[in-house]
Scaffold this motif. Structure first.
Motif, PDB file in Angstrom:
ATOM      1  N   GLN A  19       0.814  -1.221   0.000  1.00 49.37           N
ATOM      2  CA  GLN A  19       0.000   0.000   0.000  1.00 49.37           C
ATOM      3  C   GLN A  19       0.847   1.271   0.000  1.00 49.37           C
ATOM      4  N   ASP A  20       1.910   1.269  -0.803  1.00 47.04           N
ATOM      5  CA  ASP A  20       2.725   2.466  -0.938  1.00 47.04           C
ATOM      6  C   ASP A  20       2.354   3.268  -2.173  1.00 47.04           C
TER       7      ASP A  20
ATOM      8  N   PRO B  26      -6.355  -6.473   1.732  1.00 45.51           N
ATOM      9  CA  PRO B  26      -5.917  -7.877   1.726  1.00 45.51           C
ATOM     10  C   PRO B  26      -4.399  -8.004   1.664  1.00 45.51           C
ATOM     11  N   GLN B  27      -3.822  -8.722   2.644  1.00 47.11           N
ATOM     12  CA  GLN B  27      -2.377  -8.917   2.673  1.00 47.11           C
ATOM     13  C   GLN B  27      -1.987 -10.345   3.048  1.00 47.11           C
ATOM     14  N   ASP B  28      -2.936 -11.258   3.039  1.00 47.54           N
ATOM     15  CA  ASP B  28      -2.605 -12.663   3.226  1.00 47.54           C
ATOM     16  C   ASP B  28      -2.298 -13.279   1.867  1.00 47.54           C
ATOM     17  N   ILE B  29      -1.449 -14.285   1.855  1.00 51.57           N
ATOM     18  CA  ILE B  29      -1.029 -14.933   0.613  1.00 51.57           C
ATOM     19  C   ILE B  29      -1.259 -16.430   0.748  1.00 51.57           C
ATOM     20  N   LEU B  30      -1.884 -17.014  -0.252  1.00 53.12           N
ATOM     21  CA  LEU B  30      -2.092 -18.455  -0.276  1.00 53.12           C
ATOM     22  C   LEU B  30      -1.228 -19.076  -1.364  1.00 53.12           C
TER      23      LEU B  30
END
Length: 416
Positions: free
Chosen positions: A87-88, A150-154
């Protein structure tokens, strides 16, 4: 209005890709100038080997790795996506490379973050030991943590296991489930956290099983949408046929087919209630006699139409695209001897043909064109990028669109 009047394919740009050409292609603004770019991803048995960022006109922006046309091949998903992860205000590339989950700067390809990935079990003929395949079959950005962004990775292996990384890149949970080709993260219950449709199993945000369907094999494709228009999303799974399930795991309807390799949910027919389901049923055998068939089903599972393609088209692909702007269209490509990509309307009529320099005697994984769609001009309609390992062709719909300001215009200051 006649649909043909709303569809006029026009070639925007075409250029040779060179040795960095790849059959895994992503679209996104990498430089931060507000204009979409292209990312070509080469891989060696799924592990990313070279990333090449270009403009829409083919000018190379940066390259990470050594390009090798031998690694343009695609027979699986590749773990590489474009996303503003931190989110930059600038997009990054999230990928698996050199045995690591990596976050790369979209501006120059430098590594911003990295961590090792676990090893799974599945092999499926990739030539790797069955206990040593890294988790790199696909990558998915999700919101299991319930954060605003959203910042989780699967990550997943082929057909046995998934791993969820939290925003700090620790493994939050893992599940030994058959995820099929592409799991789908979606907040089905409205609690602000995604569930994971993992093949025929629904996992909650913490990786616990909510339900499993009594279906064997692996899920070829998954789509989500409010199919019946009741305000609640249904899950559509392509397998031996089409299976539509509600959020509690109850089967709403099924349509048996040979191999529903691709399923889509869209508003292909605005005159009908609910949403419609576009399907590609893969042909058999997988050679120059196998034929693919495109279908459209209504919200209740009734067949609206089918279109069978030429022998050799067995591995065709279909996806929903926004070619017309006010309703969905069905993009069908990799048709082998049936020729170039085409776009179908909700009645199954071909409203656009997108020429390519090469046609192929049989549809194969090794040598064929692919296509992706994205709104790269900002007019609320999507363009279609057709490519193989050596060529890129970008098409737009150049048909004029009605503009209410043209027929309700006023000079009165203060009005729109």
């Amino acid at each position: 209005m006649n649909l043909d009047a709303r569809s006029r394919p026009e070639l925007l740009w075409s250029w040779p890709a060179g040795d960095f050409g790849a059959l895994w292609l992503r679209v996104g603004d990498l430089t931060g100038n507000g204009i979409p770019d292209l990312l070509f991803v080469q891989n060696d048995r799924q592990m990313v080997t070279c990333l090449t960022a270009t403009t829409l006109q083919g000018e190379i922006i940066w390259q990470a790795g050594t390009p090798d046309i031998r690694f343009a091949y695609l027979g699986w998903d590749v773990a590489a996506q474009i996303y503003d992860y931190d989110q930059d205000g600038f997009n990054e590339i999230v990928c698996v490379r050199d045995g690591e989950l990596q976050l790369l700067s979209g501006q120059d390809g430098s590594i911003k973050r990295r961590t090792p990935v676990p090893s799974g079990q599945a092999d499926e003929g990739l030539g790797l030991p069955t206990d040593a395949m890294p988790a790199m079959d696909a990558i998915l950005i999700a919101n299991f943590s319930g954060r605003p962004h959203p910042q989780d990775i699967l990550l997943k292996d082929r057909y046995t296991q998934v791993w969820a990384f939290d925003p700090d890149w620790n493994i939050a949970w893992t599940a030994v489930e058959n995820p099929g080709h592409a799991p789908w993260a979606h907040d089905l219950d409205g609690d602000g956290r995604d569930e994971l449709i993992c093949g025929y199993t629904l996992l909650d945000a913490d990786g616990r099983v909510r339900w499993r369907l009594p279906i064997r094999g692996h899920a070829d494709a998954i789509a989500v949408g409010d199919v019946d228009g009741d305000g609640h999303d249904e899950i559509v799974i392509g397998n031996g046929g089409v299976t539509v399930v509600d959020g509690d795991g109850r089967i709403v309807w099924q349509q048996p087919l040979q191999e529903a390799q691709h399923v889509t949910v869209g508003r292909y027919r605005p005159d009908l209630p609910g949403l419609q389901i576009g399907v590609i049923d893969r042909g058999s055998p997988r050679n120059d006699t196998g034929m693919a068939t495109a279908y459209l089903f209504d919200s209740a599972g009734n067949e609206l139409w089918r279109r069978a393609y030429a022998p050799g088209s067995w591995s065709a692909i279909g996806s929903r695209c926004n070619w017309l702007g006010d309703e969905d269209s069905f993009l069908v490509y990799r048709l082998g001897p049936a020729g170039e990509p085409i776009i179908l309307d909700g009645y199954g009529q071909t409203i656009a043909t997108l020429p390519m320099p090469n046609t192929y005697p049989v549809s194969t994984w090794e040598q064929e064109h692919l296509a992706i769609h994205a709104d790269i001009l900002g007019d609320d309609r999507e363009e279609v990028i057709v490519f193989d390992d050596r060529h890129v062709y970008i098409y737009t719909n150049a048909a004029a669109r009605p503009n209410k300001l043209q027929y309700n215009y006023t000079h009165y200051i203060g009005m729109p």
